[in-house]
Design an enzyme around this catalytic site. Structure first.
Site, short mmCIF file in Angstrom:
data_model
loop_
_atom_site.label_atom_id
_atom_site.label_comp_id
_atom_site.label_asym_id
_atom_site.label_seq_id
_atom_site.Cartn_x
_atom_site.Cartn_y
_atom_site.Cartn_z
CE LYS A 67 -2.42 1.53 3.68
NZ LYS A 67 -3.55 1.64 4.64
CD GLN A 138 -9.67 5.22 10.19
OE1 GLN A 138 -10.10 4.06 10.07
NE2 GLN A 138 -9.12 5.87 9.18
CG ASN A 159 -13.36 12.76 20.56
OD1 ASN A 159 -12.50 11.91 20.30
ND2 ASN A 159 -13.45 13.89 19.89
CB SER A 199 -4.55 11.96 16.25
OG SER A 199 -5.49 11.65 15.28
CG MET A 219 -8.21 -0.07 17.26
SD MET A 219 -7.29 -1.60 17.02
CE MET A 219 -7.15 -1.65 15.24
N GLY A 220 -5.35 3.67 17.77
CA GLY A 220 -4.93 4.97 17.26
C GLY A 220 -3.43 5.11 17.05
CB THR A 221 -0.59 4.32 19.21
OG1 THR A 221 -1.19 5.19 20.15
CG2 THR A 221 0.92 4.52 19.20
N GLY A 291 -3.42 -2.57 17.84
CA GLY A 291 -3.57 -2.66 16.39
C GLY A 291 -2.69 -1.63 15.71
#
Ligand code: NAD
Length: 320
Positions: A67, A138, A159, A199, A219-221, A291
Site C-alpha cells: 500500500k 475511523q 472524546n 491521534s 487502534m490509534g497509535t 492494532g
C-alpha cells in the site's frame, strides 16, 4: 492489470468480508506463511505530507504487494480527505503488476476489522457495554465492526473534542444501540470492551480508570510518539498485537517497552490465538490488543475486493 477505483469499494467490500480477510491473514502470519516487509514512512518536505509504503507477501492467499500513500494535512483545499492511499498487487508467479485498488475506504474497513477480530477472540464472555474513545473518521467504522459481532446492548463514549461526539451518537442510533457520553472514569468502569482510536500523543485512558474484566483495542497509535494508554495499564494487562515488532516500536506498547515495564516477549501475536496456539484471555482481568496496522491487512482486503470486482464485472482491465 485490474483497476478497482475508490468509488467502487463501498459497493463491493463489506465489514464481514473484511473481518474474514483480516482474521485469515493474522492466522497466516502466525503460521509463518505471511510476512510483512519493513515499513517506509517519510516526510517528503512538500505540502507537509507523510508518504510511505507498507508491503508484504502472503504465501497462503498469494497476495503480494504494497500500500502506497500517507497523510496530506492540507487536502481540504482540494476537496479530498487527508489520508490517501492506493494498494498495488503483483502476480507472485511472474512479478507483473496485477491490480491497483483504491485504498482509502479499505484502510478504514481493515482497521475496524482488526479490532473486531481482537474483540471476537479476547473480549470477556457476555460483554454488553462498548466504550468508544475517539470520534474521528475511523470511529464510526470501528463501532460498526464491533456491533456486528453481536451482544452489545449499549455504547458509551468520550472524546477529547466533545463537539465531535455527535458522530458516535449518530452511528449508535443507526445501529439501534443507546448511546451515552461519559467521562473516562465511567467509561473505564462500565465498558466491557473499549476501542481507542484517536491521534493522541499522551495517555488518555489511565490505569485507575479501568476496573473489572475488560478488553481494550488500542487502534490509534501507529507512529512513534503517539500514545493513548497509561503504561501502567499496559503493564498489568495481557498483551496482544498484530505484529509484535511493530507494537513495541511504533504501536501503543512502545511506551511501556521504553520504560521497561514490558518486553517484546510479553506481547502475543493475535494470530496465535486464532490458530489455537495460545489460550488468549485465559484468567486475565485486562487484555489489550495493539492494532498497529500491517501491510498484509491491506493486501488481504484488496485481494478480496479484486475478486469481488472481477465477479461483479466492475474491475477495469487495463493493458500494461
Ligand atoms: P480524525 O482526524 O478523523 O480524528 C482524530 C481523533 O483524534 C478525534 O477523536 C480527535 O478528537 C482526536 N484527536 C485529535 N488530535 C488529538 C490530540 N492532540 N490529542 C488527543 N486526541 C486528539 O482521525 P481518524 O481518521 O479517525 O484516525 C484516528 C487515529 O487512528 C489516527 O491517529 C490515525 O493515524 C489512526 N489510524 C490507525 C490505523 C491502524 O491501523 N492502527 C489505521 C488508520 C488510522
Amino acid at each position: 492489470m485490474w483497476v478497482v477505483p475508490e468509488t467502487e469499494i463501498a459497493g463491493l467490500m463489506t465489514p464481514e468480508a473484511a473481518f474474514d480477510a483480516v482474521e485469515a491473514v493474522f492466522a497466516s502470519m502466525a503460521k509463518g506463511d505471511a510476512r510483512n516487509f519493513p515499513v517506509v514512512r517519510e516526510a517528503i518536505g512538500y505540502e507537509d505530507a507523510l508518504y510511505g509504503f507498507k508491503g508484504g507477501f502472503d504465501k497462503a492467499a498469494l497476495n503480494l504487494g504494497l500500500k502506497a500513500g500517507g497523510y496530506w494535512p492540507n487536502n481540504q483545499k482540494h476537496g479530498l480527505i487527508n489520508h490517501q492511499s492506493t494498494v498495488f498487487l503483483f502476480d507472485p508467479d511472474t512479478g507483473r503488476l496485477a491490480a491497483a485498488v483504491g485504498g482509502n475506504l479499505l484502510t478504514a474497513l481493515r482497521t475496524a476489522a482488526a479490532s473486531a477480530v481482537s474483540i471476537r477472540h479476547l473480549a470477556p464472555r457476555g460483554a454488553k457495554v462498548l466504550g468508544m474513545i475517539g470520534a474521528g473518521h475511523q470511529s464510526a467504522f470501528q463501532m460498526r465492526a464491533a456491533a456486528r459481532l453481536g451482544g452489545f446492548e449499549k455504547v458509551i463514549g468520550w472524546n477529547p473534542h466533545p463537539e465531535m461526539l455527535t458522530r458516535l451518537a449518530e452511528t449508535a442510533a443507526d445501529l439501534d444501540l443507546p448511546f451515552e457520553a461519559v467521562e473516562l472514569d465511567r467509561l473505564g468502569a462500565d465498558a466491557d470492551v473499549i476501542i481507542s482510536i484517536t491521534s493522541a500523543f499522551s495517555p488518555l485512558l489511565m490505569d485507575g480508570h479501568v476496573t473489572g474484566r475488560t478488553h481494550i483495542a488500542a487502534m490509534g497509535t501507529d507512529t512513534r510518539g503517539k500514545q493513548e494508554l497509561d503504561p501502567a495499564l499496559v503493564g498489568r494487562a495481557r498483551l496482544f498485537t498484530d505484529e509484535v515488532a511493530q507494537s513495541v516500536s511504533i504501536g501503543e506498547f512502545q511506551h511501556a517497552a521504553a520504560q521497561k515495564a514490558i518486553s517484546e516477549s510479553d506481547v502475543i501475536a493475535i494470530g496465535r490465538v486464532i490458530i489455537g496456539d495460545h489460550e488468549g484471555r485465559g484468567d486475565a482481568e485486562v487484555t489489550i490488543f495493539d492494532g498497529t496496522g500491517v501491510g498484509l491487512q491491506d493486501l488481504a482486503v484488496a485481494g478480496s475486493v479484486v475478486q469481488r470486482a472481477i465477479e461483479a464485472g466492475i474491475a477495469i482491465d487495463v493493458p500494461i
